[in-house]
Design a protein around this motif. Structure first.
Motif, PDB file in Angstrom:
ATOM      1  N   SER A 178       0.834  -1.211   0.000  1.00  0.00           N
ATOM      2  CA  SER A 178       0.000   0.000   0.000  1.00  0.00           C
ATOM      3  C   SER A 178       0.863   1.254   0.000  1.00  0.00           C
ATOM      4  N   ASP A 179       2.009   1.186   0.715  1.00  0.00           N
ATOM      5  CA  ASP A 179       2.909   2.336   0.731  1.00  0.00           C
ATOM      6  C   ASP A 179       3.705   2.456  -0.567  1.00  0.00           C
ATOM      7  N   PHE A 180       4.020   1.310  -1.158  1.00  0.00           N
ATOM      8  CA  PHE A 180       4.881   1.305  -2.345  1.00  0.00           C
ATOM      9  C   PHE A 180       4.144   1.773  -3.585  1.00  0.00           C
ATOM     10  N   PHE A 181       2.875   1.345  -3.708  1.00  0.00           N
ATOM     11  CA  PHE A 181       2.086   1.699  -4.884  1.00  0.00           C
ATOM     12  C   PHE A 181       1.080   2.787  -4.507  1.00  0.00           C
ATOM     13  N   MET A 185      -6.017   1.642  -5.633  1.00  0.00           N
ATOM     14  CA  MET A 185      -6.120   0.207  -5.864  1.00  0.00           C
ATOM     15  C   MET A 185      -6.235  -0.526  -4.530  1.00  0.00           C
ATOM     16  N   GLU A 186      -7.069  -1.570  -4.495  1.00  0.00           N
ATOM     17  CA  GLU A 186      -7.282  -2.316  -3.256  1.00  0.00           C
ATOM     18  C   GLU A 186      -5.977  -2.947  -2.772  1.00  0.00           C
ATOM     19  N   PRO A 187      -5.804  -3.064  -1.431  1.00  0.00           N
ATOM     20  CA  PRO A 187      -4.534  -3.577  -0.894  1.00  0.00           C
ATOM     21  C   PRO A 187      -4.156  -4.963  -1.407  1.00  0.00           C
ATOM     22  N   TRP A 188      -5.128  -5.874  -1.538  1.00  0.00           N
ATOM     23  CA  TRP A 188      -4.759  -7.212  -1.988  1.00  0.00           C
ATOM     24  C   TRP A 188      -4.205  -7.189  -3.411  1.00  0.00           C
ATOM     25  N   ARG A 189      -4.713  -6.267  -4.229  1.00  0.00           N
ATOM     26  CA  ARG A 189      -4.182  -6.135  -5.593  1.00  0.00           C
ATOM     27  C   ARG A 189      -2.732  -5.637  -5.558  1.00  0.00           C
ATOM     28  N   LYS A 190      -2.474  -4.665  -4.710  1.00  0.00           N
ATOM     29  CA  LYS A 190      -1.113  -4.153  -4.586  1.00  0.00           C
ATOM     30  C   LYS A 190      -0.163  -5.226  -4.073  1.00  0.00           C
ATOM     31  N   GLY A 191      -0.678  -6.115  -3.205  1.00  0.00           N
ATOM     32  CA  GLY A 191       0.153  -7.205  -2.713  1.00  0.00           C
ATOM     33  C   GLY A 191       0.643  -8.110  -3.833  1.00  0.00           C
ATOM     34  N   PHE A 192      -0.245  -8.460  -4.752  1.00  0.00           N
ATOM     35  CA  PHE A 192       0.168  -9.281  -5.895  1.00  0.00           C
ATOM     36  C   PHE A 192       1.174  -8.537  -6.769  1.00  0.00           C
ATOM     37  N   MET A 193       0.966  -7.240  -6.937  1.00  0.00           N
ATOM     38  CA  MET A 193       1.895  -6.460  -7.745  1.00  0.00           C
ATOM     39  C   MET A 193       3.293  -6.440  -7.124  1.00  0.00           C
ATOM     40  N   LEU A 194       3.338  -6.286  -5.797  1.00  0.00           N
ATOM     41  CA  LEU A 194       4.641  -6.252  -5.123  1.00  0.00           C
ATOM     42  C   LEU A 194       5.359  -7.599  -5.226  1.00  0.00           C
ATOM     43  N   LEU A 195       4.610  -8.683  -5.063  1.00  0.00           N
ATOM     44  CA  LEU A 195       5.223 -10.008  -5.167  1.00  0.00           C
ATOM     45  C   LEU A 195       5.823 -10.258  -6.551  1.00  0.00           C
ATOM     46  N   SER A 196       5.203  -9.694  -7.563  1.00  0.00           N
ATOM     47  CA  SER A 196       5.702  -9.922  -8.922  1.00  0.00           C
ATOM     48  C   SER A 196       7.112  -9.370  -9.114  1.00  0.00           C
ATOM     49  N   LEU A 197       7.490  -8.371  -8.305  1.00  0.00           N
ATOM     50  CA  LEU A 197       8.818  -7.766  -8.450  1.00  0.00           C
ATOM     51  C   LEU A 197       9.933  -8.671  -7.955  1.00  0.00           C
TER      52      LEU A 197
END
Length: 439
Positions: A178-181, A185-197
């Motif tokens: 949530s802080d990075f993006f 966008m909903e937090p769970w969506r941001k979580g998937f985005m962060l994991l992809s990195l």
């Protein structure tokens, strides 16, 4: 020699006499890479209530997401991909899978509706389905023969750490994402985005691993045997093995995939708090069972040979039965965690030696394909657990999800134990026919 109803392939004749530095690093990398494939599934399990609210879907749909997603596309491609793995550079294929996995994690976070999200999670299963068979085909070519079981268990421990990390760090991961993006966008969506990195550093580490040659086994009488002929030749032992491990996975995944949502409903607890506790439980049970399984296998093998492995599985399944019954009687969230830990420890102990059993069974030329086929078969059983529990929750138990989980798990454990008894007797008869009457 036929043991436990299947032919035990010999350790490769030219297996390394001792570990090399790159060999150890490669096994560690394989465990980390496979473990990261499971982190996003832990994050997904903790985020189920948020995902359900985002897409406004039923428990049946959530059960299908936890059960079928990852099976539909991944399992369809598992054996063709494994065939490539038996023929081309396994290192190169693993690096490609890391890239594919990262892309699919990002796509999951961007899904506009549930069907697209479901399809994305189904496609993400390609990485897991293709990676694990490749890894278990590589370990016998990397590890000294007397260290093969230890290498398998170490790889399983690293995978377990990845699976538990998805639960344990879910709250921190969602907060960091949530802080990075920026944006709404909903937090769970941001979580998937962060994991992809995470795919980029993993890809760089993968470039320095070793790509071991495929080693032939001494006395391998099945070299050149087709997968179809191999299955026909060993159909009875394979059927019992599938019954033991498959029914066990129905029970395990019914609880494992839906436990967070079930406890959230029953005790009105925060998903992040439940995920933190389950992460610890998964790590302790998944890793803690490995030395226990290894010790029991070594201790009892002198008496029963490789028939000891279905014996360990069957006894563990029976010992898990009281725990699943107790799950519905505990009155506190902490009590539910304790009972879940007992259940998972017993079922993890049952599953710990499955990869070694398949390596013993599989000739080197078919090893990746046999593991891929097993991944497909076991995934069907894994899908059945949460899918049945979610459907029963909607149709019979008025969304009392914990009761639905128990209704699925109990008969599955009983069937697993019965198949284990048959497999044990068959193996014991092959080892010591004068002691076991024909039935």
């Amino acid at each position: 020699m036929e043991i436990s109803g299947y032919v035990a392939a010999d350790v490769p004749a030219t297996a390394p006499a001792q570990w090399t530095g790159r060999g150890l690093f490669t096994v560690a990398f394989l465990g980390i890479a496979a473990g990261l494939q499971l982190v996003d599934f832990g994050l997904q399990a903790v985020s189920l209530s948020a995902i359900q609210q985002s897409f406004q879907v039923s428990d049946t749909a959530i059960g299908a997401l936890q059960g079928l997603a990852g099976v539909l596309v991944g399992s369809a491609l598992a054996i063709p991909l494994a065939r490539f793995g038996d023929q081309i550079s396994r290192k190169r294929m693993l690096l490609c899978l890391v890239v594919v996995s990262s892309i699919l994690m990002a796509m999951s976070g961007l899904a506009p509706n549930f069907p697209v999200f479901f399809l994305g999670r189904s496609t993400a299963g390609i990485a897991e389905f293709a990676m694990v068979p490749l890894v278990y085909s590589m370990i016998p070519d990397l590890a000294p023969g007397h260290h093969r079981v230890a290498a398998n268990l170490s790889f399983a421990a690293l995978m377990a750490a990845g699976a538990s990390g998805g639960f344990y760090f879910s709250g921190a991961l969602l907060a960091t994402a949530s802080d990075f993006f920026a944006g709404s966008m909903e937090p769970w969506r941001k979580g998937f985005m962060l994991l992809s990195l995470a795919g980029l550093p993993l890809l760089l580490l993968g470039t320095i691993t070793v790509d071991p040659p495929r080693l032939a086994a001494v006395g391998d009488t099945m070299a050149g045997l087709s997968l179809r002929r191999f299955l026909m030749r060993r159909w009875r032992a394979i059927g019992l093995f599938v019954g033991v491990a498959g029914c066990l996975m129905i029970a395990v995944q019914a609880l494992n995939q839906l436990l967070t949502l079930a406890l959230e409903r029953r005790f009105d607890a925060e998903p992040a708090h439940i995920g933190y506790a389950i992460g610890i439980i998964l790590l302790v049970t998944s890793v803690g069972c490995l030395p226990v399984a290894g010790f029991l296998d070594r201790l009892m093998e002198r008496h029963f040979g490789q028939a000891v492995r279905p014996l360990i599985m069957g006894l563990s399944a029976m010992l898990a039965l009281p725990a699943i019954f107790w799950m519905n009687t505990v009155q506190t969230l902490d009590g539910a965690f304790v009972v879940a830990g007992v259940f998972l420890f017993m079922t993890c102990t049952a599953n710990a030696l499955v990869p070694t059993m398949l390596q013993d069974l599989a000739p080197p030329s078919l090893r990746a394909r046999i593991f891929a086929l097993w991944s497909f078969v076991v995934s069907v059983f894994c899908a059945a657990g949460p899918l049945l529990a979610g459907a029963l929750s909607d149709w019979m138990f008025d969304q009392h999800l914990l009761e639905a989980i128990i209704a699925v798990a109990v008969p599955a454990l009983v069937l697993s134990a019965l198949c284990a008894a048959g497999s044990f007797l068959q193996g014991l008869r092959a080892r010591r026919p004068e002691l076991v009457p024909s039935i």
